[in-house]
Write an enzyme that holds these catalytic residues in place. Sequence first.
Site, short mmCIF file in Angstrom:
data_model
loop_
_atom_site.label_atom_id
_atom_site.label_comp_id
_atom_site.label_asym_id
_atom_site.label_seq_id
_atom_site.Cartn_x
_atom_site.Cartn_y
_atom_site.Cartn_z
N HIS A 122 0.65 -1.26 -0.04
CA HIS A 122 0.08 -0.02 0.08
C HIS A 122 1.02 1.20 -0.01
O HIS A 122 2.08 1.27 0.64
CB HIS A 122 -0.85 0.00 1.31
CG HIS A 122 -1.89 1.12 1.56
ND1 HIS A 122 -1.55 2.22 1.86
CD2 HIS A 122 -3.30 0.93 1.39
CE1 HIS A 122 -2.93 2.89 1.68
NE2 HIS A 122 -3.84 2.10 1.57
N ASP A 202 2.84 -4.64 8.05
CA ASP A 202 1.53 -3.73 7.92
C ASP A 202 0.37 -4.79 7.99
O ASP A 202 0.29 -5.68 7.09
CB ASP A 202 1.63 -3.12 6.44
CG ASP A 202 0.44 -2.48 5.93
OD1 ASP A 202 -0.60 -2.65 6.90
OD2 ASP A 202 0.61 -1.86 4.93
N GLN A 205 -4.61 -4.93 6.93
CA GLN A 205 -5.89 -5.82 6.44
C GLN A 205 -5.78 -7.21 7.08
O GLN A 205 -6.55 -8.00 6.75
CB GLN A 205 -5.74 -6.25 5.03
CG GLN A 205 -5.90 -4.88 4.05
CD GLN A 205 -7.21 -4.39 4.06
OE1 GLN A 205 -8.13 -5.03 4.64
NE2 GLN A 205 -7.52 -2.96 3.75
N LYS A 228 -10.42 -0.53 11.02
CA LYS A 228 -10.72 -1.72 9.93
C LYS A 228 -11.14 -2.69 11.01
O LYS A 228 -11.16 -3.91 10.35
CB LYS A 228 -9.42 -1.78 9.13
CG LYS A 228 -9.28 -0.78 8.21
CD LYS A 228 -7.96 -1.03 7.34
CE LYS A 228 -7.34 0.14 6.43
NZ LYS A 228 -8.03 0.34 5.35
N CYS A 366 -4.82 2.51 -3.62
CA CYS A 366 -3.58 2.97 -3.10
C CYS A 366 -2.39 1.93 -3.38
O CYS A 366 -1.37 1.61 -2.48
CB CYS A 366 -3.42 3.18 -1.53
SG CYS A 366 -4.61 4.54 -1.02
#
Length: 409
Positions: A122, A202, A205, A228, A366
């Site tokens: 991203h 990261d 998600q 999220k 993104c």
Amino acid sequence: MPAWSSVRDDFPTLHQSVHGKPLVYLDNAATAHKPRAVIDALSHFYARDNSNVHRGLHELSMRATDGYEGARTRVARFINAAAPEEIVFTRGTTEALNLVAASWGGAHLKAGDVILLTEMEHHSNLIPWQQIAQRTGATLRFVPVLGADAEDGLDLAALDRLLTPEVKVFAFTHASNTLGVANPAAALCARARAVGAISVVDAAQSIGHELVDVQVLGCDFLAFSGHKMAGPTGIGALYGRRTLLNAMPPWQTGGGMVAQVEYTHATWKPAPERFEAGTPNFADAVGLAAACDYLDALDRTAIARHDHELAQLAADRLRELPGIRILGPRTQRTSLVSFALPDVHAHDVVTFADQDGVALRGGHHCNQPLMRKLGLTSTARASFYVYNTAAEIDALVASLRRIQKFFAG
Ligand code: PMP
């Protein structure tokens, strides 16, 4: 106590019509809805406990401080950090990644060093590293994404060539927000460690969709966003190993993060305060702790099963549509599916689906360089969460059939 049978009842936003149709919300990778428990925690905090944290000696300030520091302990437990001091509250994943890149990178990187990323990052796990590379003279290197034949996974065989001793940091996404691919994070962290590099994960998600355990992953840093994972917007966290955090310079400066201040210089508190200059987002931290409670009560292993099964079902059903290109793996899909319909721009897909009450996201997500690499400008994306159902996939497929019919003239 939330129950799977009534999970939709916990989310007030879901119960509305859009353009006269029941809302089918499939834009969870962008942001998830909030259960009543989170909304109530926020409203309770503002109605009873609101006060600035840390330096106050009055009752409300102490309650607010307990709420904020309690949230830190809760988040530490949620990801199995060794101590609450390893949790730095941030605005979200983007701020957490900027913090690591600027602070750790600024202190440790120099010309000749290499920052290893992947081609599926991203922008928020790409641009902060570009910036620090420009500042320090370090260079960027990328683990390639294999093409559609290899189901858009990473070229892990290339790691032997890429992970040289010049690599000082390996930063990668746990789960792609575009491909529906999960990366073998624990193995990648171990590979980084073997060449003396630190690992940055990261988890934007993955955090709300599965058990994320920093000790199992063996990562040095991990970044995520509350919004999220059914928590509030404007709050997230950076996990960092205590020794690493305490060896890093502050990123932003101001009140709350100092030990001693003179007119010409200052000294810093240890982590996490060192990285939390100014009034922190204490109210949303309390909301984030409520989201941790909610997800754990549902059981994150069950959440993973539910979300992954729905996304897999959606991908399998979407294959019925003539000419559709579906990104990512055939099996072992994470919680989303991203696709391109022939001759229909993703923005048209999203606009038409909206008329049927179906909320999708369309664009480059993104991931501009990845899109270019895949020969695409955009995709439409359906992403799933705890409250989605198989019936909603029927609504998605029906809507996409209508779109294809319309554009076929
Ligand atoms: N990384 C990934 C993989 C993401 O999906 C996102 C959000 N789309 C981010 C980072 C950035 O998260 P935020 O906008 O909450 O900071």
